[in-house]
Design a protein around this motif. Structure first.
Motif, PDB file in Angstrom:
ATOM      1  N   TRP A  14       0.832  -1.211   0.000  1.00 23.08           N
ATOM      2  CA  TRP A  14       0.000   0.000   0.000  1.00 23.08           C
ATOM      3  C   TRP A  14       0.865   1.259   0.000  1.00 23.08           C
ATOM      4  O   TRP A  14       0.662   2.162  -0.804  1.00 23.08           O
ATOM      5  CB  TRP A  14      -0.934  -0.047   1.208  1.00 23.08           C
ATOM      6  CG  TRP A  14      -1.556   1.237   1.614  1.00 23.08           C
ATOM      7  CD1 TRP A  14      -2.393   2.023   0.862  1.00 23.08           C
ATOM      8  CD2 TRP A  14      -1.412   1.903   2.865  1.00 23.08           C
ATOM      9  NE1 TRP A  14      -2.777   3.128   1.579  1.00 23.08           N
ATOM     10  CE2 TRP A  14      -2.192   3.077   2.814  1.00 23.08           C
ATOM     11  CE3 TRP A  14      -0.724   1.606   4.031  1.00 23.08           C
ATOM     12  CZ2 TRP A  14      -2.288   3.960   3.886  1.00 23.08           C
ATOM     13  CZ3 TRP A  14      -0.828   2.483   5.094  1.00 23.08           C
ATOM     14  CH2 TRP A  14      -1.591   3.641   5.012  1.00 23.08           C
ATOM     15  N   TYR A  27      -6.555   1.984   3.453  1.00 26.58           N
ATOM     16  CA  TYR A  27      -6.123   0.591   3.553  1.00 26.58           C
ATOM     17  C   TYR A  27      -6.997  -0.126   4.572  1.00 26.58           C
ATOM     18  O   TYR A  27      -7.098   0.300   5.718  1.00 26.58           O
ATOM     19  CB  TYR A  27      -4.649   0.533   3.996  1.00 26.58           C
ATOM     20  CG  TYR A  27      -4.099  -0.862   4.113  1.00 26.58           C
ATOM     21  CD1 TYR A  27      -3.607  -1.532   3.000  1.00 26.58           C
ATOM     22  CD2 TYR A  27      -4.078  -1.518   5.341  1.00 26.58           C
ATOM     23  CE1 TYR A  27      -3.100  -2.814   3.103  1.00 26.58           C
ATOM     24  CE2 TYR A  27      -3.580  -2.813   5.456  1.00 26.58           C
ATOM     25  CZ  TYR A  27      -3.084  -3.451   4.334  1.00 26.58           C
ATOM     26  OH  TYR A  27      -2.589  -4.725   4.442  1.00 26.58           O
ATOM     27  N   ILE A  32      -7.198  -2.006  -0.773  1.00 25.13           N
ATOM     28  CA  ILE A  32      -6.966  -0.568  -0.870  1.00 25.13           C
ATOM     29  C   ILE A  32      -8.076   0.077  -1.679  1.00 25.13           C
ATOM     30  O   ILE A  32      -8.651  -0.533  -2.569  1.00 25.13           O
ATOM     31  CB  ILE A  32      -5.588  -0.236  -1.489  1.00 25.13           C
ATOM     32  CG1 ILE A  32      -5.458  -0.833  -2.884  1.00 25.13           C
ATOM     33  CG2 ILE A  32      -4.465  -0.697  -0.591  1.00 25.13           C
ATOM     34  CD1 ILE A  32      -4.208  -0.390  -3.596  1.00 25.13           C
TER      35      ILE A  32
END
Length: 195
Positions: A14, A27, A32
């Motif tokens: 992420w 997240y 995501i």
């Protein structure tokens, strides 16, 4: 962007994606989600979020509370949930994430400017998520194109809260968590209101 098809992301994946793309993503447990559904947001969204941050920052100057803009992440669950509110306030001692740079763990007030695409998420999953944090006292939702605010205020530590609505440019949003009332006229300054 092909990486977005990946089933599960690590926190490191992420953070690397954000660095590579220059975009912000929430997240959640390995998934995501692009913040606001698009890069940059609308003029109205940017204006309202900038106005509320500016008002919070100015009104809290010299107090034990600190305003944060949309660049500050909030850690809801270490290693599992990180989000970008449009604005937030921390009061008292600032608790920063041990894992993520530019991330607070103890917001008192969270502000989201909702859009057609984010409204359900902001009123549902994000509401529940933010109130999982014991530090959160109030959660303020601001419409983009009309002077309307919804404030969720925690009544106890067990999840009970009240809902307050503020309508029109003459109203003032009373934020008990920080002892401030912010005029709607200031929040929506520069926004072309739709009826």
């Amino acid at each position: 962007m092909a990486e977005l098809a990946k089933k599960s992301f690590t926190v490191e994946d992420w953070l690397n994606l954000e660095r590579e793309t220059g975009e912000k993503y929430d997240y959640h447990f390995g998934e995501i989600h692009r913040v606001n559904g698009m890069a940059g947001g609308t003029y109205e969204h940017n204006t309202v979020s900038g106005n509320i941050y500016g008002e919070l920052r100015e009104n809290l100057r010299g107090s034990s509370c600190q305003a944060h803009n949309s660049e500050m992440k909030v850690e809801v669950k270490k290693n599992d949930q990180y989000v970008y509110p449009d604005a937030s306030v921390t009061c008292g001692e600032l608790v920063l994430s041990e894992k993520i740079q530019g991330c607070v763990c103890n917001p008192t007030l969270i502000v989201e400017v909702i859009s057609d695409t984010s409204g359900d998420y902001d009123r549902g999953a994000k509401l529940r998520m933010y109130f999982e944090l014991d530090s959160v006292v109030e959660y303020l939702l601001l419409e983009q194109k009309k002077a309307m605010a919804t404030l969720f205020r925690r009544l106890d530590g067990k999840g009970k809260f009240e809902i307050n609505y503020f309508l029109g440019l003459e109203a003032g949003v009373e934020l008990k968590s920080i002892g401030q009332t912010i005029p709607m006229r200031r929040i929506y300054e520069g926004v072309n209101m739709k009826s």
